[in-house]
Motif scaffolding. Structure first.
Motif, PDB file in Angstrom:
ATOM      1  N   GLN A  93       0.908  -1.267   0.050  1.00 28.12           N
ATOM      2  CA  GLN A  93      -0.042   0.054   0.006  1.00 28.12           C
ATOM      3  C   GLN A  93       0.934   1.293  -0.065  1.00 28.12           C
ATOM      4  OE1 GLN A  93      -2.818  -0.870   3.545  1.00 28.12           O
ATOM      5  NE2 GLN A  93      -4.038   0.304   2.068  1.00 28.12           N
ATOM      6  N   ALA A  94       1.823   1.421   0.838  1.00 36.16           N
ATOM      7  CA  ALA A  94       2.796   2.366   1.109  1.00 36.16           C
ATOM      8  C   ALA A  94       3.503   2.727  -0.188  1.00 36.16           C
ATOM      9  CB  ALA A  94       3.611   2.349   2.227  1.00 36.16           C
ATOM     10  N   VAL A  95       4.303   1.656  -0.707  1.00 34.12           N
ATOM     11  CA  VAL A  95       5.038   1.810  -1.754  1.00 34.12           C
ATOM     12  C   VAL A  95       4.266   1.915  -3.260  1.00 34.12           C
ATOM     13  CG1 VAL A  95       6.812   0.591  -3.414  1.00 34.12           C
ATOM     14  CG2 VAL A  95       7.038   0.590  -1.000  1.00 34.12           C
ATOM     15  N   LEU A  96       3.429   1.394  -3.373  1.00 36.73           N
ATOM     16  CA  LEU A  96       2.516   1.528  -4.682  1.00 36.73           C
ATOM     17  C   LEU A  96       1.941   2.852  -4.450  1.00 36.73           C
ATOM     18  CD1 LEU A  96       1.552  -2.081  -5.348  1.00 36.73           C
ATOM     19  CD2 LEU A  96       3.604  -1.011  -6.134  1.00 36.73           C
ATOM     20  N   GLY A  97       1.154   3.082  -3.605  1.00 36.09           N
ATOM     21  CA  GLY A  97       0.644   4.472  -3.471  1.00 36.09           C
ATOM     22  C   GLY A  97       1.239   5.634  -3.863  1.00 36.09           C
ATOM     23  N   ARG A  98       2.791   5.468  -3.357  1.00 33.54           N
ATOM     24  CA  ARG A  98       3.621   6.773  -3.675  1.00 33.54           C
ATOM     25  C   ARG A  98       4.057   6.646  -5.166  1.00 33.54           C
ATOM     26  NH1 ARG A  98       5.895   5.372   1.173  1.00 33.54           N
ATOM     27  NH2 ARG A  98       7.522   4.084   0.225  1.00 33.54           N
ATOM     28  N   LYS A  99       4.107   5.345  -5.639  1.00 32.27           N
ATOM     29  CA  LYS A  99       4.710   5.316  -6.992  1.00 32.27           C
ATOM     30  C   LYS A  99       3.830   5.739  -8.160  1.00 32.27           C
ATOM     31  CE  LYS A  99       7.174   1.734  -9.788  1.00 32.27           C
ATOM     32  NZ  LYS A  99       8.302   2.682 -10.431  1.00 32.27           N
ATOM     33  N   TYR A 100       2.641   5.219  -7.917  1.00 27.62           N
ATOM     34  CA  TYR A 100       1.601   5.191  -9.197  1.00 27.62           C
ATOM     35  C   TYR A 100       0.535   6.414  -8.756  1.00 27.62           C
ATOM     36  CZ  TYR A 100       3.574   1.033 -10.660  1.00 27.62           C
ATOM     37  OH  TYR A 100       4.372   0.021 -11.183  1.00 27.62           O
ATOM     38  N   GLU A 101       0.447   7.009  -9.628  1.00 26.89           N
ATOM     39  CA  GLU A 101      -0.541   8.188  -9.742  1.00 26.89           C
ATOM     40  C   GLU A 101      -2.122   7.686 -10.112  1.00 26.89           C
ATOM     41  OE1 GLU A 101       0.424  11.555 -12.149  1.00 26.89           O
ATOM     42  OE2 GLU A 101       2.562  11.688 -11.251  1.00 26.89           O
ATOM     43  N   THR A 102      -2.181   6.627 -10.636  1.00 28.22           N
ATOM     44  CA  THR A 102      -3.588   6.077 -11.084  1.00 28.22           C
ATOM     45  C   THR A 102      -4.156   5.597  -9.594  1.00 28.22           C
ATOM     46  OG1 THR A 102      -4.658   4.579 -12.283  1.00 28.22           O
ATOM     47  CG2 THR A 102      -2.318   3.606 -11.365  1.00 28.22           C
ATOM     48  N   ALA A 103      -5.493   5.379  -9.708  1.00 31.45           N
ATOM     49  CA  ALA A 103      -6.162   4.968  -8.502  1.00 31.45           C
ATOM     50  C   ALA A 103      -5.857   3.533  -8.444  1.00 31.45           C
ATOM     51  CB  ALA A 103      -7.615   5.485  -8.821  1.00 31.45           C
ATOM     52  N   LEU A 104      -5.549   3.031  -7.395  1.00 29.45           N
ATOM     53  CA  LEU A 104      -5.348   1.762  -6.796  1.00 29.45           C
ATOM     54  C   LEU A 104      -6.170   1.467  -5.622  1.00 29.45           C
ATOM     55  CD1 LEU A 104      -1.406   1.327  -7.165  1.00 29.45           C
ATOM     56  CD2 LEU A 104      -3.233   0.434  -8.616  1.00 29.45           C
ATOM     57  N   THR A 105      -6.963   0.262  -5.634  1.00 31.29           N
ATOM     58  CA  THR A 105      -7.586  -0.269  -4.432  1.00 31.29           C
ATOM     59  C   THR A 105      -7.061  -1.296  -4.008  1.00 31.29           C
ATOM     60  OG1 THR A 105      -9.784   0.486  -5.767  1.00 31.29           O
ATOM     61  CG2 THR A 105     -10.083  -0.988  -3.720  1.00 31.29           C
ATOM     62  N   PHE A 106      -6.676  -1.316  -2.676  1.00 31.80           N
ATOM     63  CA  PHE A 106      -6.273  -2.341  -1.697  1.00 31.80           C
ATOM     64  C   PHE A 106      -7.200  -3.060  -1.118  1.00 31.80           C
ATOM     65  CE2 PHE A 106      -2.940   0.697  -2.919  1.00 31.80           C
ATOM     66  CZ  PHE A 106      -1.865   0.060  -3.407  1.00 31.80           C
ATOM     67  N   VAL A 107      -7.010  -4.479  -1.020  1.00 39.71           N
ATOM     68  CA  VAL A 107      -7.982  -5.476  -0.218  1.00 39.71           C
ATOM     69  C   VAL A 107      -7.157  -6.458   0.384  1.00 39.71           C
ATOM     70  CG1 VAL A 107      -9.917  -6.833  -0.403  1.00 39.71           C
ATOM     71  CG2 VAL A 107      -9.829  -4.649  -2.053  1.00 39.71           C
ATOM     72  N   TYR A 108      -7.452  -6.368   1.569  1.00 38.39           N
ATOM     73  CA  TYR A 108      -6.835  -7.807   2.353  1.00 38.39           C
ATOM     74  C   TYR A 108      -7.758  -8.685   2.680  1.00 38.39           C
ATOM     75  CZ  TYR A 108      -4.116 -10.397   5.687  1.00 38.39           C
ATOM     76  OH  TYR A 108      -3.333 -11.405   6.327  1.00 38.39           O
ATOM     77  N   VAL A 109      -7.499 -10.054   2.240  1.00 41.84           N
ATOM     78  CA  VAL A 109      -8.283 -11.055   2.804  1.00 41.84           C
ATOM     79  C   VAL A 109      -7.766 -12.241   3.661  1.00 41.84           C
ATOM     80  CG1 VAL A 109      -9.781 -13.055   2.093  1.00 41.84           C
ATOM     81  CG2 VAL A 109      -9.623 -10.823   0.670  1.00 41.84           C
ATOM     82  N   THR A 164       5.405  -4.352  -9.727  1.00 40.53           N
ATOM     83  CA  THR A 164       5.315  -3.304 -10.414  1.00 40.53           C
ATOM     84  C   THR A 164       5.282  -3.614 -11.902  1.00 40.53           C
ATOM     85  OG1 THR A 164       7.840  -2.939 -10.117  1.00 40.53           O
ATOM     86  CG2 THR A 164       6.332  -1.858  -8.504  1.00 40.53           C
ATOM     87  N   ARG A 165       6.206  -4.561 -12.236  1.00 36.86           N
ATOM     88  CA  ARG A 165       6.102  -5.175 -13.692  1.00 36.86           C
ATOM     89  C   ARG A 165       4.620  -5.218 -14.166  1.00 36.86           C
ATOM     90  NH1 ARG A 165       9.342 -10.031 -13.893  1.00 36.86           N
ATOM     91  NH2 ARG A 165      10.959  -8.552 -13.163  1.00 36.86           N
ATOM     92  N   ALA A 166       3.604  -6.056 -13.217  1.00 39.87           N
ATOM     93  CA  ALA A 166       2.490  -6.436 -13.716  1.00 39.87           C
ATOM     94  C   ALA A 166       1.665  -5.185 -13.795  1.00 39.87           C
ATOM     95  CB  ALA A 166       1.731  -7.277 -12.668  1.00 39.87           C
ATOM     96  N   ILE A 167       1.780  -4.195 -12.905  1.00 39.07           N
ATOM     97  CA  ILE A 167       1.119  -3.042 -12.914  1.00 39.07           C
ATOM     98  C   ILE A 167       1.567  -2.242 -14.233  1.00 39.07           C
ATOM     99  CG2 ILE A 167       0.692  -0.717 -11.763  1.00 39.07           C
ATOM    100  CD1 ILE A 167       1.008  -2.154  -9.279  1.00 39.07           C
ATOM    101  N   ASP A 168       2.659  -1.825 -14.407  1.00 42.91           N
ATOM    102  CA  ASP A 168       3.419  -1.148 -15.508  1.00 42.91           C
ATOM    103  C   ASP A 168       2.809  -1.714 -16.784  1.00 42.91           C
ATOM    104  OD1 ASP A 168       4.591   0.547 -13.973  1.00 42.91           O
ATOM    105  OD2 ASP A 168       6.323  -0.705 -14.372  1.00 42.91           O
ATOM    106  N   LEU A 169       2.523  -3.068 -17.049  1.00 45.60           N
ATOM    107  CA  LEU A 169       2.122  -3.744 -18.150  1.00 45.60           C
ATOM    108  C   LEU A 169       0.666  -3.616 -18.497  1.00 45.60           C
ATOM    109  CD1 LEU A 169       2.616  -5.666 -20.384  1.00 45.60           C
ATOM    110  CD2 LEU A 169       2.325  -7.841 -19.170  1.00 45.60           C
ATOM    111  N   LYS A 170      -0.076  -3.572 -17.128  1.00 47.54           N
ATOM    112  CA  LYS A 170      -1.486  -3.206 -17.629  1.00 47.54           C
ATOM    113  C   LYS A 170      -1.745  -1.954 -17.684  1.00 47.54           C
ATOM    114  CE  LYS A 170      -5.522  -4.945 -15.431  1.00 47.54           C
ATOM    115  NZ  LYS A 170      -5.875  -6.536 -15.652  1.00 47.54           N
ATOM    116  N   LEU A 171      -0.906  -0.948 -17.020  1.00 52.92           N
ATOM    117  CA  LEU A 171      -1.132   0.496 -17.568  1.00 52.92           C
ATOM    118  C   LEU A 171      -0.642   0.599 -19.030  1.00 52.92           C
ATOM    119  CD1 LEU A 171       0.512   2.351 -14.489  1.00 52.92           C
ATOM    120  CD2 LEU A 171      -2.028   2.156 -15.095  1.00 52.92           C
TER     121      LEU A 171
END
Length: 100
Positions: A29-45, A88-95
């Motif tokens: 949450q902390a790292v990806l929230g700072r790295k990406y400007e796109t809206a990311l939703t975080f869910v813990y199960v 981050t590779r998976a997120i970048d690919l999706k973006l």
């Protein structure tokens, strides 16, 4: 995009020395929230406490995957000792795909 982390209160026996599932979730949450400007939703199960019909929960309970298990929009991207580079590779690919 949704980042979903499946984990448990107890660290995976095969992942000795790795951060707990909850620590991994907080760190992502902390790292990806700072790295990406796109809206990311975080869910813990917590899969050990989950009562919903979820194939990922069933697979974890059947020891098919290590935990924490990280999904990006429903697709597994890493498990066990989670590595930021894979996530981050998976997120970048999706973006990149959505930009086309």
């Amino acid at each position: 995009m949704e980042i979903k982390v499946y984990g448990a209160a107890v660290t995976c026996p095969s992942c000795v020395g790795a951060p707990s599932s909850e620590e991994t979730f907080s760190w992502l949450q902390a790292v990806l929230g700072r790295k990406y400007e796109t809206a990311l939703t975080f869910v813990y199960v917590d899969f050990e406490q989950a009562t919903t019909d979820d194939s990922w929960v069933d697979a974890l309970k059947d020891d098919e995957y290590f935990y924490p298990l990280v999904l990006l929009d429903g697709e597994m991207i890493d498990e066990g000792y989670v590595q930021l580079k894979k996530v981050t590779r998976a997120i970048d690919l999706k973006l990149d795909q959505s930009a086309k």
